[in-house]
Each structure stands twice: as structure tokens, then as C-alpha cells.
Design a protein around this motif. Structure first.
Motif, PDB file in Angstrom:
ATOM      1  N   LEU A  17       0.836  -1.200   0.000  1.00 32.32           N
ATOM      2  CA  LEU A  17       0.000   0.000   0.000  1.00 32.32           C
ATOM      3  C   LEU A  17       0.873   1.253   0.000  1.00 32.32           C
ATOM      4  O   LEU A  17       0.598   2.205  -0.725  1.00 32.32           O
ATOM      5  CB  LEU A  17      -0.945   0.014   1.202  1.00 32.32           C
ATOM      6  N   ILE A  18       1.926   1.249   0.790  1.00 34.22           N
ATOM      7  CA  ILE A  18       2.839   2.399   0.828  1.00 34.22           C
ATOM      8  C   ILE A  18       3.414   2.650  -0.560  1.00 34.22           C
ATOM      9  O   ILE A  18       3.447   3.789  -1.035  1.00 34.22           O
ATOM     10  CB  ILE A  18       3.957   2.170   1.865  1.00 34.22           C
ATOM     11  N   LYS A  19       3.829   1.587  -1.249  1.00 34.06           N
ATOM     12  CA  LYS A  19       4.384   1.724  -2.601  1.00 34.06           C
ATOM     13  C   LYS A  19       3.330   2.274  -3.552  1.00 34.06           C
ATOM     14  O   LYS A  19       3.618   3.154  -4.377  1.00 34.06           O
ATOM     15  CB  LYS A  19       4.883   0.356  -3.087  1.00 34.06           C
ATOM     16  N   ALA A  20       2.095   1.782  -3.443  1.00 37.27           N
ATOM     17  CA  ALA A  20       1.014   2.269  -4.310  1.00 37.27           C
ATOM     18  C   ALA A  20       0.761   3.751  -4.070  1.00 37.27           C
ATOM     19  O   ALA A  20       0.563   4.519  -5.022  1.00 37.27           O
ATOM     20  CB  ALA A  20      -0.259   1.460  -4.071  1.00 37.27           C
ATOM     21  N   ILE A  21       0.775   4.171  -2.814  1.00 42.45           N
ATOM     22  CA  ILE A  21       0.555   5.586  -2.487  1.00 42.45           C
ATOM     23  C   ILE A  21       1.713   6.426  -3.006  1.00 42.45           C
ATOM     24  O   ILE A  21       1.501   7.489  -3.610  1.00 42.45           O
ATOM     25  CB  ILE A  21       0.358   5.785  -0.972  1.00 42.45           C
ATOM     26  N   LYS A  38      -7.017  14.315   1.871  1.00 39.30           N
ATOM     27  CA  LYS A  38      -8.129  14.113   0.938  1.00 39.30           C
ATOM     28  C   LYS A  38      -8.695  12.694   1.004  1.00 39.30           C
ATOM     29  O   LYS A  38      -9.899  12.509   0.940  1.00 39.30           O
ATOM     30  CB  LYS A  38      -7.682  14.404  -0.499  1.00 39.30           C
ATOM     31  N   ALA A  39      -7.816  11.707   1.103  1.00 37.63           N
ATOM     32  CA  ALA A  39      -8.272  10.315   1.048  1.00 37.63           C
ATOM     33  C   ALA A  39      -8.804   9.818   2.375  1.00 37.63           C
ATOM     34  O   ALA A  39      -9.765   9.061   2.421  1.00 37.63           O
ATOM     35  CB  ALA A  39      -7.123   9.415   0.584  1.00 37.63           C
ATOM     36  N   LYS A  62     -10.253   1.910   1.565  1.00 35.86           N
ATOM     37  CA  LYS A  62     -10.608   3.320   1.391  1.00 35.86           C
ATOM     38  C   LYS A  62      -9.474   4.070   0.688  1.00 35.86           C
ATOM     39  O   LYS A  62      -9.718   4.860  -0.224  1.00 35.86           O
ATOM     40  CB  LYS A  62     -10.910   3.953   2.750  1.00 35.86           C
ATOM     41  N   ALA A  63      -8.236   3.829   1.098  1.00 33.33           N
ATOM     42  CA  ALA A  63      -7.081   4.494   0.476  1.00 33.33           C
ATOM     43  C   ALA A  63      -6.961   4.069  -0.990  1.00 33.33           C
ATOM     44  O   ALA A  63      -6.770   4.909  -1.874  1.00 33.33           O
ATOM     45  CB  ALA A  63      -5.805   4.159   1.240  1.00 33.33           C
ATOM     46  N   ARG A  64      -7.073   2.779  -1.252  1.00 29.24           N
ATOM     47  CA  ARG A  64      -6.979   2.288  -2.631  1.00 29.24           C
ATOM     48  C   ARG A  64      -8.153   2.787  -3.477  1.00 29.24           C
ATOM     49  O   ARG A  64      -7.989   3.092  -4.656  1.00 29.24           O
ATOM     50  CB  ARG A  64      -6.903   0.772  -2.660  1.00 29.24           C
ATOM     51  N   PHE A  70      -9.585   8.796  -8.183  1.00 27.29           N
ATOM     52  CA  PHE A  70      -8.829   9.959  -8.631  1.00 27.29           C
ATOM     53  C   PHE A  70      -8.259   9.714 -10.025  1.00 27.29           C
ATOM     54  O   PHE A  70      -8.313  10.581 -10.885  1.00 27.29           O
ATOM     55  CB  PHE A  70      -7.698  10.290  -7.655  1.00 27.29           C
ATOM     56  N   VAL A  71      -7.722   8.524 -10.251  1.00 29.73           N
ATOM     57  CA  VAL A  71      -7.136   8.199 -11.546  1.00 29.73           C
ATOM     58  C   VAL A  71      -8.204   8.207 -12.630  1.00 29.73           C
ATOM     59  O   VAL A  71      -7.943   8.618 -13.757  1.00 29.73           O
ATOM     60  CB  VAL A  71      -6.402   6.833 -11.488  1.00 29.73           C
TER      61      VAL A  71
END
Length: 102
Positions: A17-21, A38-39, A62-64, A70-71
Motif C-alpha cells: 500500500l505504501i508503494k502504491a501511495i 483528501k483520502a 478506502k485508500a486504494r 482519482f485516476v
């Protein structure tokens, strides 16, 4: 019986998740603080995550979900990429147009 300390080079919890963010904020030209605000409604979310904060699966979702939404949306006018009006957008600051041009 004592437990040995965790390895110093072990991946932090939620490393994927950290890498994705990190990838997302770099691509979106957004700070980690802005992402957190925002997220998640928490400006320190990413920092805390990098420091070992553990989160529930629903929090990760929720973060993903924020990244996915957004994308798929402009970010300026909130239109989604599949919106027919988006294809004819003439705004120079349109997030989707800028992503397509790259």
C-alpha cells in the motif's frame, strides 16, 4: 522465552500500500500530506503508515479506492474519463488531458 526483535530490513506492514501511495502521489503531483487529508481525513496517514501504523482492511480499501477514483476522474472538473464531455474538454489544466499527453 523471549522474542527476538524484528529484522531491521524487514518490510514494514502494508509495504504494498505504501508503494502504491508513493507511486500515486508522484504521478498525481500530490504531497503525501494532501493525499492523507483528501483520502483519509488524516494528513499524517502516510507518515504514520511508513512508521509502522497498522490499519484495518477497510481502511486500506478506502485508500486504494481514493486512488482508483482519482485516476478515473479529471481532478479539476471531477468528470470521469468515460464521460463523453471529457473527450472534448479544452481546459489546459485538465488532469486527464495531461495524463493522456504524457
Amino acid at each position: 522465552m523471549t522474542q527476538s526483535p524484528p529484522e531491521a530490513d524487514a518490510d514494514p506492514p502494508h509495504a504494498d500500500l505504501i508503494k502504491a501511495i508513493e507511486d500515486f502521489v508522484s504521478d498525481a503531483d500530490m504531497s503525501e500530506i494532501t493525499f492523507g487529508r483528501k483520502a483519509m481525513g488524516d494528513p499524517h496517514f502516510v507518515r504514520d503508515l511508513k512508521n509502522g501504523r497498522r490499519i484495518w482492511p477497510t481502511t486500506e480499501a478506502k485508500a486504494r479506492g481514493f486512488i482508483t477514483e482519482f485516476v478515473a476522474s479529471c481532478g479539476v472538473c471531477d468528470r470521469r474519463s468515460e464521460d463523453p464531455e471529457c473527450a472534448s474538454c479544452i481546459r489546459s489544466d485538465c488532469g486527464l488531458r495531461q495524463r493522456e499527453a504524457a
